[in-house]
Motif scaffolding. Structure first.
Motif, mmCIF file in Angstrom:
data_model
loop_
_atom_site.group_PDB
_atom_site.id
_atom_site.type_symbol
_atom_site.label_atom_id
_atom_site.label_comp_id
_atom_site.label_asym_id
_atom_site.label_seq_id
_atom_site.Cartn_x
_atom_site.Cartn_y
_atom_site.Cartn_z
ATOM 1 N N ILE A 167 1.093 -1.254 0.154
ATOM 2 C CA ILE A 167 0.480 -0.184 -0.569
ATOM 3 C C ILE A 167 0.777 1.234 0.180
ATOM 4 C CG2 ILE A 167 -1.336 1.067 1.090
ATOM 5 C CD1 ILE A 167 -2.589 -1.455 2.275
ATOM 6 N N ASP A 168 1.868 1.303 0.641
ATOM 7 C CA ASP A 168 2.995 2.331 1.149
ATOM 8 C C ASP A 168 3.626 2.730 -0.397
ATOM 9 O OD1 ASP A 168 4.110 4.434 2.865
ATOM 10 O OD2 ASP A 168 5.696 3.775 2.031
ATOM 11 N N ALA A 169 4.045 1.857 -1.325
ATOM 12 C CA ALA A 169 4.942 1.808 -2.799
ATOM 13 C C ALA A 169 4.018 1.916 -3.397
ATOM 14 C CB ALA A 169 5.280 0.741 -2.516
ATOM 15 N N ALA A 170 2.370 1.590 -3.113
ATOM 16 C CA ALA A 170 0.785 2.243 -4.179
ATOM 17 C C ALA A 170 1.217 3.243 -4.761
ATOM 18 C CB ALA A 170 0.112 1.598 -3.930
ATOM 19 N N VAL A 171 1.152 4.205 -2.949
ATOM 20 C CA VAL A 171 0.728 5.261 -2.701
ATOM 21 C C VAL A 171 1.712 6.099 -3.528
ATOM 22 C CG1 VAL A 171 0.161 7.537 -0.826
ATOM 23 C CG2 VAL A 171 -0.425 5.229 -0.513
ATOM 24 N N ASP A 172 2.877 5.742 -3.107
ATOM 25 C CA ASP A 172 3.519 6.990 -3.633
ATOM 26 C C ASP A 172 4.219 6.715 -4.877
ATOM 27 O OD1 ASP A 172 6.885 8.066 -2.474
ATOM 28 O OD2 ASP A 172 7.247 6.942 -4.253
ATOM 29 N N MET A 173 3.766 5.751 -5.690
ATOM 30 C CA MET A 173 4.023 5.356 -7.324
ATOM 31 C C MET A 173 2.902 6.168 -7.935
ATOM 32 S SD MET A 173 5.315 1.491 -7.118
ATOM 33 C CE MET A 173 5.388 1.523 -8.807
ATOM 34 N N PHE A 174 1.752 6.262 -6.853
ATOM 35 C CA PHE A 174 0.259 6.820 -8.207
ATOM 36 C C PHE A 174 0.638 8.166 -8.144
ATOM 37 C CE2 PHE A 174 -1.217 3.068 -8.202
ATOM 38 C CZ PHE A 174 -2.698 2.459 -9.249
ATOM 39 N N SER A 175 1.387 8.584 -6.652
ATOM 40 C CA SER A 175 1.231 10.277 -6.279
ATOM 41 C C SER A 175 2.012 11.202 -6.747
ATOM 42 C CB SER A 175 2.044 10.489 -4.797
ATOM 43 O OG SER A 175 0.426 10.178 -4.106
ATOM 44 N N SER A 176 3.649 10.202 -7.086
ATOM 45 C CA SER A 176 4.473 10.653 -8.238
ATOM 46 C C SER A 176 4.282 10.567 -9.055
ATOM 47 C CB SER A 176 5.972 9.420 -7.505
ATOM 48 O OG SER A 176 6.304 10.317 -5.969
ATOM 49 N N ALA A 177 3.317 9.694 -9.675
ATOM 50 C CA ALA A 177 2.924 10.182 -11.487
ATOM 51 C C ALA A 177 2.454 11.044 -11.951
ATOM 52 C CB ALA A 177 2.030 8.729 -11.656
ATOM 53 N N VAL A 178 1.204 11.928 -10.301
ATOM 54 C CA VAL A 178 0.537 12.666 -10.293
ATOM 55 C C VAL A 178 1.540 13.329 -10.277
ATOM 56 C CG1 VAL A 178 -1.479 14.355 -9.643
ATOM 57 C CG2 VAL A 178 -1.809 11.642 -9.979
#
Length: 315
Positions: free
Chosen positions: A280-291
């Protein structure tokens, strides 16, 4: 020396700054009487071309691609783009530069991170875990490495301090989820969250890019983390063997699946939850960074994000 980054340079500005030499090439002068040197320089904000007209051959032979170089000259405009007219370029000695010039840094404040770790340790009711965490995080060399290490080479939390940001993100999630499910051993889950990625302090090195150490490439952070944890536990002769095995299992199983380089799949509740919180924490960072990093902040979609294998909706 003033810290000037590539994105800040404008035509006419004097340059006396450090960059990484990303490319170099000798090219013939139009009159055929010699050569000029075309280079590409980079830092964390981007890259820029430069030109050396004199002394061409001296600089060409003294600087290699990948070197960190001190560049002196002046920014100018050519065909609508900014480039540097270089009058001098020399290789920096080891230790003269900060990886922060070339790599992004976590927004997490180090003092706040230290305070959070202290509060987490103080919140432990399990005296064995409290002693172990106190021992580990009183090791200043380890703590400083944890505060500066990245969590990955690419994809998520790939930044100076990214490992601590990732670790404390999972710790906070563990603290929040434990009261929801009374069967969770809160102290075990939180301790596992703090320790699950400690091998990454030995897996990665920082320079002009995030790279693997020899141990990191040959062994990986899971093996390195289990070895490091066992070293600290060996300093506590009365530490319970079952608790030792549980913590080691949480390290070796936190990737969750064999195809994700996990030696074991989670075999008890807290290990299983840790795996999901890690994802979950990795996904939050990856989606946030992409945006946040998309070129046009008005666009409703990012470009193709390789780590997520999809486009990301931003609206």
């Amino acid at each position: 020396m003033a810290e000037v980054f590539i994105e800040q340079l404008i035509p006419g500005q004097a340059v006396n700054s450090i960059f990484v030499l990303k490319a170099k090439k000798l090219l013939p002068l139009r009159n055929g009487t010699g050569h000029y040197l075309a280079v590409v320089l980079g830092d964390r904000t981007g890259q820029m071309e430069g030109r050396v007209w004199e002394p061409v051959y001296e600089i060409y032979h003294s600087c290699r691609v990948g070197d960190i170089v001190l560049v002196q000259g002046q920014a100018s405009e050519y065909n609508g783009t900014v480039q540097i007219q270089i009058s001098a370029m020399s290789v920096c000695r080891e230790g003269e530069t900060n990886p922060g010039r070339f790599l992004p840094s976590s927004k997490l404040e180090q003092d706040a991170a230290r305070e959070k770790i202290v509060s987490v340790i103080e919140s432990m009711h399990n005296t064995h875990l409290k002693r172990l965490l106190s021992l580990i995080f009183s090791d200043n060399d380890f703590l400083n490495a944890l505060l500066t290490s990245p969590a990955a080479k690419r994809n998520h939390h790939a930044a100076i301090g990214g490992l601590m940001e990732h670790t404390l993100g999972i710790v906070s999630a563990a603290e929040q989820i434990a009261p929801v499910y009374p069967k969770i051993d809160r102290d075990l889950l939180v301790a596992g969250a703090l320790l699950h990625d400690i091998g990454k302090v030995e897996e990665y090195s920082l320079g002009t890019d995030i790279d693997f150490t020899d141990e990191g490439r040959l062994l990986g952070h899971i093996v390195l983390g289990a070895r490091l944890l066992d070293k600290y536990i060996s300093g506590l002769p009365e530490f319970p063997e079952e608790l030792r095995l549980k913590l080691l299992h949480m390290i070796v199983s936190h990737h969750g699946q064999y195809e994700w380089q996990s030696p074991k799949r989670p075999k008890f509740l807290e290990a299983a939850i840790l795996h999901h919180l890690d994802m979950i924490d990795a996904a939050v960072d990856m989606f946030s960074s992409a945006v946040e990093s998309r070129a046009d902040q008005e666009e409703h979609w990012t470009g193709w994000v390789k780590g997520l294998d999809r486009y990301v909706f931003c609206k």
